[in-house]
Scaffold this motif. Structure first.
Motif, PDB file in Angstrom:
ATOM      1  N   ASN A  98       0.825  -1.201   0.000  1.00 33.00           N
ATOM      2  CA  ASN A  98       0.000   0.000   0.000  1.00 33.00           C
ATOM      3  C   ASN A  98       0.863   1.257   0.000  1.00 33.00           C
ATOM      4  N   GLU A  99       1.992   1.185   0.694  1.00 43.79           N
ATOM      5  CA  GLU A  99       2.921   2.323   0.718  1.00 43.79           C
ATOM      6  C   GLU A  99       3.510   2.566  -0.670  1.00 43.79           C
ATOM      7  N   ASP A 100       3.810   1.478  -1.386  1.00 48.69           N
ATOM      8  CA  ASP A 100       4.326   1.610  -2.755  1.00 48.69           C
ATOM      9  C   ASP A 100       3.301   2.301  -3.650  1.00 48.69           C
ATOM     10  N   LEU A 101       2.052   1.883  -3.539  1.00 48.67           N
ATOM     11  CA  LEU A 101       0.995   2.480  -4.352  1.00 48.67           C
ATOM     12  C   LEU A 101       0.846   3.959  -4.055  1.00 48.67           C
ATOM     13  N   GLU A 102       0.920   4.313  -2.787  1.00 48.70           N
ATOM     14  CA  GLU A 102       0.785   5.715  -2.415  1.00 48.70           C
ATOM     15  C   GLU A 102       1.948   6.538  -2.962  1.00 48.70           C
ATOM     16  N   ALA A 103       3.148   5.961  -2.946  1.00 41.27           N
ATOM     17  CA  ALA A 103       4.319   6.660  -3.483  1.00 41.27           C
ATOM     18  C   ALA A 103       4.155   6.906  -4.982  1.00 41.27           C
ATOM     19  N   LEU A 104       3.726   5.897  -5.718  1.00 38.38           N
ATOM     20  CA  LEU A 104       3.514   6.041  -7.160  1.00 38.38           C
ATOM     21  C   LEU A 104       2.394   7.037  -7.446  1.00 38.38           C
ATOM     22  N   ARG A 105       1.325   6.963  -6.681  1.00 34.00           N
ATOM     23  CA  ARG A 105       0.195   7.872  -6.868  1.00 34.00           C
ATOM     24  C   ARG A 105       0.627   9.336  -6.658  1.00 34.00           C
ATOM     25  N   GLU A 106       1.453   9.560  -5.655  1.00 37.58           N
ATOM     26  CA  GLU A 106       1.921  10.914  -5.369  1.00 37.58           C
ATOM     27  C   GLU A 106       2.838  11.435  -6.471  1.00 37.58           C
ATOM     28  N   ILE A 107       3.697  10.568  -6.999  1.00 33.17           N
ATOM     29  CA  ILE A 107       4.566  10.977  -8.107  1.00 33.17           C
ATOM     30  C   ILE A 107       3.733  11.393  -9.306  1.00 33.17           C
ATOM     31  N   LEU A 108       2.718  10.595  -9.647  1.00 32.99           N
ATOM     32  CA  LEU A 108       1.865  10.923 -10.791  1.00 32.99           C
ATOM     33  C   LEU A 108       1.097  12.217 -10.547  1.00 32.99           C
ATOM     34  N   ARG A 109       0.664  12.444  -9.329  1.00 33.59           N
ATOM     35  CA  ARG A 109      -0.044  13.685  -9.008  1.00 33.59           C
ATOM     36  C   ARG A 109       0.877  14.887  -9.229  1.00 33.59           C
ATOM     37  N   GLU A 110       2.103  14.779  -8.743  1.00 34.43           N
ATOM     38  CA  GLU A 110       3.050  15.883  -8.898  1.00 34.43           C
ATOM     39  C   GLU A 110       3.394  16.110 -10.365  1.00 34.43           C
ATOM     40  N   MET A 111       3.531  15.031 -11.139  1.00 36.25           N
ATOM     41  CA  MET A 111       3.844  15.168 -12.558  1.00 36.25           C
ATOM     42  C   MET A 111       2.719  15.888 -13.294  1.00 36.25           C
ATOM     43  N   ALA A 112       1.483  15.575 -12.937  1.00 34.71           N
ATOM     44  CA  ALA A 112       0.335  16.180 -13.605  1.00 34.71           C
ATOM     45  C   ALA A 112       0.256  17.684 -13.336  1.00 34.71           C
ATOM     46  N   GLU A 113       0.792  18.117 -12.209  1.00 39.92           N
ATOM     47  CA  GLU A 113       0.720  19.524 -11.823  1.00 39.92           C
ATOM     48  C   GLU A 113       1.989  20.304 -12.150  1.00 39.92           C
ATOM     49  N   GLU A 114       3.031  19.616 -12.604  1.00 37.39           N
ATOM     50  CA  GLU A 114       4.335  20.252 -12.807  1.00 37.39           C
ATOM     51  C   GLU A 114       4.443  20.888 -14.195  1.00 37.39           C
ATOM     52  N   ASP A 115       4.808  22.167 -14.229  1.00 36.27           N
ATOM     53  CA  ASP A 115       5.002  22.875 -15.491  1.00 36.27           C
ATOM     54  C   ASP A 115       6.473  22.931 -15.911  1.00 36.27           C
ATOM     55  N   ASP A 116       7.363  22.867 -14.939  1.00 35.07           N
ATOM     56  CA  ASP A 116       8.796  22.954 -15.237  1.00 35.07           C
ATOM     57  C   ASP A 116       9.289  21.631 -15.811  1.00 35.07           C
ATOM     58  N   ILE A 117       9.896  21.686 -16.983  1.00 30.09           N
ATOM     59  CA  ILE A 117      10.326  20.461 -17.660  1.00 30.09           C
ATOM     60  C   ILE A 117      11.314  19.665 -16.819  1.00 30.09           C
ATOM     61  N   GLN A 118      12.297  20.350 -16.247  1.00 26.45           N
ATOM     62  CA  GLN A 118      13.331  19.627 -15.520  1.00 26.45           C
ATOM     63  C   GLN A 118      12.772  18.921 -14.285  1.00 26.45           C
ATOM     64  N   GLN A 119      11.856  19.576 -13.591  1.00 28.69           N
ATOM     65  CA  GLN A 119      11.229  18.924 -12.445  1.00 28.69           C
ATOM     66  C   GLN A 119      10.395  17.739 -12.895  1.00 28.69           C
ATOM     67  N   TRP A 120       9.705  17.896 -14.025  1.00 33.94           N
ATOM     68  CA  TRP A 120       8.916  16.793 -14.577  1.00 33.94           C
ATOM     69  C   TRP A 120       9.822  15.612 -14.934  1.00 33.94           C
ATOM     70  N   VAL A 121      10.956  15.906 -15.528  1.00 35.50           N
ATOM     71  CA  VAL A 121      11.907  14.857 -15.901  1.00 35.50           C
ATOM     72  C   VAL A 121      12.390  14.088 -14.670  1.00 35.50           C
ATOM     73  N   LEU A 122      12.688  14.817 -13.592  1.00 34.75           N
ATOM     74  CA  LEU A 122      13.124  14.166 -12.355  1.00 34.75           C
ATOM     75  C   LEU A 122      12.029  13.251 -11.805  1.00 34.75           C
ATOM     76  N   LEU A 123      10.785  13.721 -11.857  1.00 37.28           N
ATOM     77  CA  LEU A 123       9.667  12.911 -11.380  1.00 37.28           C
ATOM     78  C   LEU A 123       9.454  11.696 -12.276  1.00 37.28           C
ATOM     79  N   ASN A 124       9.642  11.872 -13.573  1.00 36.42           N
ATOM     80  CA  ASN A 124       9.512  10.761 -14.516  1.00 36.42           C
ATOM     81  C   ASN A 124      10.523   9.665 -14.188  1.00 36.42           C
ATOM     82  N   THR A 125      11.755  10.072 -13.956  1.00 33.70           N
ATOM     83  CA  THR A 125      12.792   9.102 -13.600  1.00 33.70           C
ATOM     84  C   THR A 125      12.456   8.418 -12.282  1.00 33.70           C
ATOM     85  N   GLU A 126      11.956   9.192 -11.325  1.00 35.95           N
ATOM     86  CA  GLU A 126      11.579   8.640 -10.024  1.00 35.95           C
ATOM     87  C   GLU A 126      10.453   7.611 -10.168  1.00 35.95           C
TER      88      GLU A 126
END
Length: 233
Positions: free
Chosen positions: A122-150
């Motif tokens: 469940n912790e893994d799912l929450e971590a992935l869900r949070e990454i996707l949430r942040e990616m959806a809200e991120e406008d800065d390319i470099q921050q998005w790239v870091l989240l994508n790698t994560e």
């Protein structure tokens, strides 16, 4: 006044929205068009940042993509030099090339996604869900790239296979460089977001088959995007 001085004198500051893309497009166009000849040493990051009216981070990202395309090379202590006026047949991503990533990633990330669907907590799912949430809200390319790698590294960790996790850790820098360049040339953040969502949904419901298939389709999408920006692709 030489060609480089003449070209830089004509540059107008770029708007901050899409700044890295615009700096990259300007540099690439000048190199391929001959305004900045092969052998030229480019101005420093600080100078280019002032000329374009953007941050050094934006300039650094643009230069990294020029290097990935094989147009420039940076030598520590000497500067960045134009080494070609045509895009190379393969992206140069530091330790690994784009073609090497395309060949290797499916053999690791597809089974890793399947195992993650079976073994995630469940912790893994929450971590992935949070990454996707942040990616959806991120406008800065470099921050998005870091989240994508994560996101990809987290799936490898969720697989419970240390070999897969180690592999992703080893290629993460090349993956980030590839993602940055792809997003400057062929922005596919929306497509990636949709593909990531399908991968996550399959992992969440515990379907190894669907997770593996979703990862396969995602990596195929990346390969197709690469094919649009390199000669013969």
């Amino acid at each position: 006044m030489d060609l480089l001085d003449s070209w830089t004198a004509r540059q107008e500051p770029v708007v901050r929205v899409g700044a890295a893309e615009q700096v990259f497009a300007s540099l690439r166009g000048a190199i391929e068009g001959g305004q900045i000849p092969v052998g030229t040493r480019l101005d420093s990051e600080a100078t280019l940042a002032r000329q374009y009216g953007v941050s050094r981070t934006m300039v650094r990202e643009a230069l990294r993509s020029c290097t990935a395309l094989g147009l420039t090379a940076t030598h520590t202590g000497k500067g960045t030099f134009v080494i070609a006026d045509k895009v190379a047949r393969d992206l140069k991503l530091g330790k690994y090339s784009a073609s090497a990533l395309v060949e290797a990633r499916p053999h690791v990330e597809v089974p890793a996604a399947g195992l993650a669907a079976r073994r995630r907590s469940n912790e893994d799912l929450e971590a992935l869900r949070e990454i996707l949430r942040e990616m959806a809200e991120e406008d800065d390319i470099q921050q998005w790239v870091l989240l994508n790698t994560e996101f990809h590294m987290t799936i490898a960790r969720c697989s419970g296979n240390g070999v897969f996790e180690s592999f992703l850790s080893d290629i993460c820098e090349a993956m980030a460089n590839q993602s940055s360049t792809l997003n400057l040339l062929a922005d596919r953040r929306k497509e990636s977001g949709d593909e990531h969502a399908r991968i996550f949904a399959a992992i969440e419901r515990g379907s190894a088959e669907d997770a593996s298939q979703a990862m396969t389709m995602h990596l195929h999408g990346v390969e197709c995007a690469l094919g649009t920006i390199v000669p013969g692709g």
